[in-house]
Design a protein around this motif. Structure first.
Motif, short mmCIF file in Angstrom:
data_model
loop_
_atom_site.label_atom_id
_atom_site.label_comp_id
_atom_site.label_asym_id
_atom_site.label_seq_id
_atom_site.Cartn_x
_atom_site.Cartn_y
_atom_site.Cartn_z
N PHE A 54 49.05 29.97 46.57
CA PHE A 54 49.18 28.80 45.69
C PHE A 54 48.64 27.54 46.38
CE2 PHE A 54 52.93 30.56 43.03
CZ PHE A 54 52.13 30.70 41.90
N ARG A 55 48.93 27.46 47.70
CA ARG A 55 48.57 26.23 48.42
C ARG A 55 47.05 26.10 48.59
NH1 ARG A 55 51.41 26.86 53.36
NH2 ARG A 55 53.24 25.69 52.70
N ASP A 56 46.38 27.24 48.80
CA ASP A 56 44.94 27.21 49.10
C ASP A 56 44.13 27.39 47.81
OD1 ASP A 56 42.41 27.50 50.02
OD2 ASP A 56 42.83 29.18 51.37
N HIS A 57 44.06 26.29 47.03
CA HIS A 57 43.42 26.43 45.71
C HIS A 57 41.91 26.52 45.78
CE1 HIS A 57 44.06 22.05 46.40
NE2 HIS A 57 42.80 22.02 46.06
N ASP A 58 41.32 26.29 46.97
CA ASP A 58 39.87 26.49 47.08
C ASP A 58 39.55 27.98 47.21
OD1 ASP A 58 39.19 23.83 46.93
OD2 ASP A 58 39.53 23.51 49.09
N SER A 59 40.34 28.70 48.00
CA SER A 59 40.07 30.14 48.20
C SER A 59 40.60 30.98 47.05
CB SER A 59 40.73 30.62 49.49
OG SER A 59 40.38 29.79 50.57
N TYR A 60 41.65 30.48 46.38
CA TYR A 60 42.28 31.27 45.31
C TYR A 60 42.39 30.37 44.08
CZ TYR A 60 43.60 33.85 49.47
OH TYR A 60 43.55 34.53 50.66
N THR A 61 41.51 30.55 43.11
CA THR A 61 41.49 29.63 41.98
C THR A 61 42.41 30.13 40.85
OG1 THR A 61 39.77 30.58 40.58
CG2 THR A 61 39.04 29.29 42.50
N ALA A 62 42.70 29.19 39.93
CA ALA A 62 43.56 29.53 38.79
C ALA A 62 42.71 29.91 37.58
CB ALA A 62 44.45 28.33 38.47
N ALA A 63 41.44 30.27 37.81
CA ALA A 63 40.51 30.49 36.69
C ALA A 63 40.97 31.59 35.74
CB ALA A 63 39.13 30.84 37.24
N ASN A 64 41.80 32.53 36.22
CA ASN A 64 42.13 33.70 35.38
C ASN A 64 43.52 33.62 34.73
OD1 ASN A 64 43.69 33.95 37.65
ND2 ASN A 64 43.16 36.08 38.09
N THR A 65 44.17 32.45 34.76
CA THR A 65 45.57 32.43 34.31
C THR A 65 45.72 32.62 32.79
OG1 THR A 65 45.58 30.04 34.18
CG2 THR A 65 46.40 30.99 36.22
N ILE A 66 44.65 32.34 32.04
CA ILE A 66 44.75 32.57 30.58
C ILE A 66 43.66 33.56 30.16
CG2 ILE A 66 45.13 31.46 28.34
CD1 ILE A 66 45.54 28.83 29.62
N THR A 67 43.38 34.53 31.00
CA THR A 67 42.38 35.55 30.66
C THR A 67 43.12 36.72 30.02
OG1 THR A 67 41.04 34.90 32.55
CG2 THR A 67 40.63 37.10 31.65
N PRO A 68 42.65 37.18 28.85
CA PRO A 68 43.38 38.31 28.25
C PRO A 68 43.31 39.55 29.15
CG PRO A 68 41.39 37.78 27.00
CD PRO A 68 41.52 36.73 28.04
N ILE A 69 44.43 40.24 29.27
CA ILE A 69 44.47 41.47 30.06
C ILE A 69 43.54 42.52 29.43
CG2 ILE A 69 45.99 43.41 30.69
CD1 ILE A 69 46.44 40.99 32.42
N VAL A 70 43.56 42.58 28.10
CA VAL A 70 42.59 43.44 27.39
C VAL A 70 41.48 42.52 26.91
CG1 VAL A 70 42.26 44.98 25.42
CG2 VAL A 70 44.49 44.89 26.58
N PRO A 71 40.25 42.67 27.45
CA PRO A 71 39.18 41.75 27.04
C PRO A 71 39.00 41.74 25.53
CG PRO A 71 38.47 43.16 28.86
CD PRO A 71 39.81 43.68 28.41
#
Ligand code: HEM
Length: 408
Positions: A54-71
């Motif tokens: 959570f702290r290292d937002h450069d290495s681990y982004t939040a880009a997938n938090t609203i990505t559907p599990i089933v595309p």
């Protein structure tokens, strides 16, 4: 790289939230990071690892938090395009610098001072809810009270008409199944039918507030925009609103339900609270640690990395188990016990951590405490009806009992 498919990989069903704790406790000890082929995510269970990610937002982004599990299927993508469905990343799945710009505005909505101004109205909403159920025991307290209570609070603060609670609750529930569940092809299409009217509703609401700002948070955001698209666009405000109209009540409903379930199941805790209602905030904090309603949250690796000795490739999806991290014995001694007197109560990760830390946390804490305190004062005899099966919906992130039969 070790074989990613392991004992835990096979045994872990990320959508089955009925009793995740025993398996996660074993994983935390024996294989704290493992791969889940069921959803193609790497699962992280230890507190220190989750917090560091959570702290290292450069290495681990939040880009997938609203990505559907089933595309989304081609049919669904066409329905969304035809319906002009155009929310954009603003908060949860947005990255700096755009996230920082928008978050700075939204932070100003949820200040303690602004929240305090809503206190009398929230007390009234809670009192009204409790009055409605007083004479009705036994009840399913979820359908009778806690399903709608946080929505009434949220609608009040956002300036959304109260009459719209039922349909927005239904839309929000469907959106969760669509993005965090595993709908089949037909169900995906049926759920998407609701998404377009939900978006249109929000766009209409923002247009209305833009024409006639009032004393509410949506209007505050419009005032901060000051007609200047370089500060915020109307589409960004609508995207914030659709996020808030999901994140701002489903989570709180489930968290109140988790708290009621555990406090009533181990009823000595409930009795202690009834004797000292002023300790409700501490009890709630411990409930958030013990059984967080956002039980897991997501991140994506921006580059190849190594987490607790496991090599993870770039662009890999991570499922951070907040419910496992919150029971890490390295941070919380006797993690499976409810201990509201812990000296590190607020160190739990139920609201996340870092730049995406839950912006609604002050409101959630306030409204949960007001309701729980009203219940302990007015219905101290409340108890769970014996023999009921506690059920949870199948999804990867939102855990709370679907119904809770109680009497008093
Ligand atoms: C008990 C209730 C709640 C829980 C457990 C909860 C939990 C969370 C968690 C785990 C995150 C992700 C943090 C991260 O990525 O580091 C989050 C983010 C967020 N929450 Fe909450 N939340 C709750 C209530 C609310 C309420 C009442 C609102 C709004 C009124 C809200 C709005 C948001 C928003 C907008 C974000 C995204 C923030 C960002 O990315 O900058 N939440 N919440």
């Amino acid at each position: 790289m070790p074989c990613p498919v392991t004992d835990f990989s096979a045994a872990f069903d990320p959508l089955d939230l009925s009793d995740p704790f025993p398996l996660l406790a074993r994983a935390r000890r024996e294989q704290p990071v493992f791969y889940s082929p069921a959803i193609n995510y790497w699962v992280v269970t230890r507190y220190a690892d989750v917090k560091a990610i959570f702290r290292d937002h450069d290495s681990y982004t939040a880009a997938n938090t609203i990505t559907p599990i089933v595309p989304f299927s081609a049919a669904v993508r066409k329905m969304l395009a035809d319906g002009d469905y155009s929310p954009e990343p603003v908060l949860s799945n947005n990255l700096p610098p755009s996230h920082s710009r928008i978050r700075a505005f939204v932070n100003r909505l949820f200040t303690p001072r602004r929240m305090r101004s809503f206190r009398p109205a929230i007390h009234e909403i809670a009192a009204r809810g409790v009055r409605r159920i007083r004479e009705r025991a036994p009840v399913d307290i979820v359908s009778a009270l806690t399903y709608e209570y946080p929505a009434y609070v949220l609608f009040h603060v956002l300036g959304v008409p109260e009459a719209d609670v039922p349909r927005v609750k239904a839309w929000a529930g469907n959106r969760i199944t669509l993005y965090y569940g595993r709908p089949g092809a037909d169900e995906q299409i049926a759920l998407t039918r609701d998404l377009v009217p939900f978006w249109r509703y929000v766009v209409g609401l923002v247009a209305e507030k833009n024409r006639k700002p009032q004393d509410d948070l949506t209007s505050d955001l419009i005032r901060m925009r000051a007609g200047d698209d370089s500060r915020l666009t109307l589409n960004e405000i609508a995207s914030c609103m659709i996020t808030l109209l999901v994140a701002g009540h489903e989570t709180t409903t489930a968290q109140i339900n988790n708290a009621l379930l555990h406090l009533l199941r181990e009823r000595a805790h409930w009795e202690r609270l009834c004797a000292a209602p002023e300790t409700v905030p501490q009890a709630l904090e411990e409930m958030m640690r013990y059984d967080p309603s956002v039980c897991a949250w997501r991140r994506r690796t921006a580059k190849a990395s190594r987490i607790n000795g496991v090599d993870i490739p770039a662009d890999a999806d991570l499922l951070l188990m907040l419910n496992a991290a919150n029971r890490d014995e390295a941070v919380f001694p006797e993690p499976d016990e409810i201990i509201s007197a812990r000296n590190n109560l607020r160190d739990h990760l139920a609201f996340g951590y870092g730049i995406h830390y839950c912006v609604g946390a002050p409101l959630a804490r306030l409204e949960m405490a007001i309701l729980l305190e009203a219940l302990t004062r007015q219905l101290p005899g409340m108890r769970l009806l014996p023999g009921q099966k506690i059920e949870y919906t199948r999804n990867i992130s939102f855990r709370g009992p679907v119904s809770l039969r109680v009497t008093w």
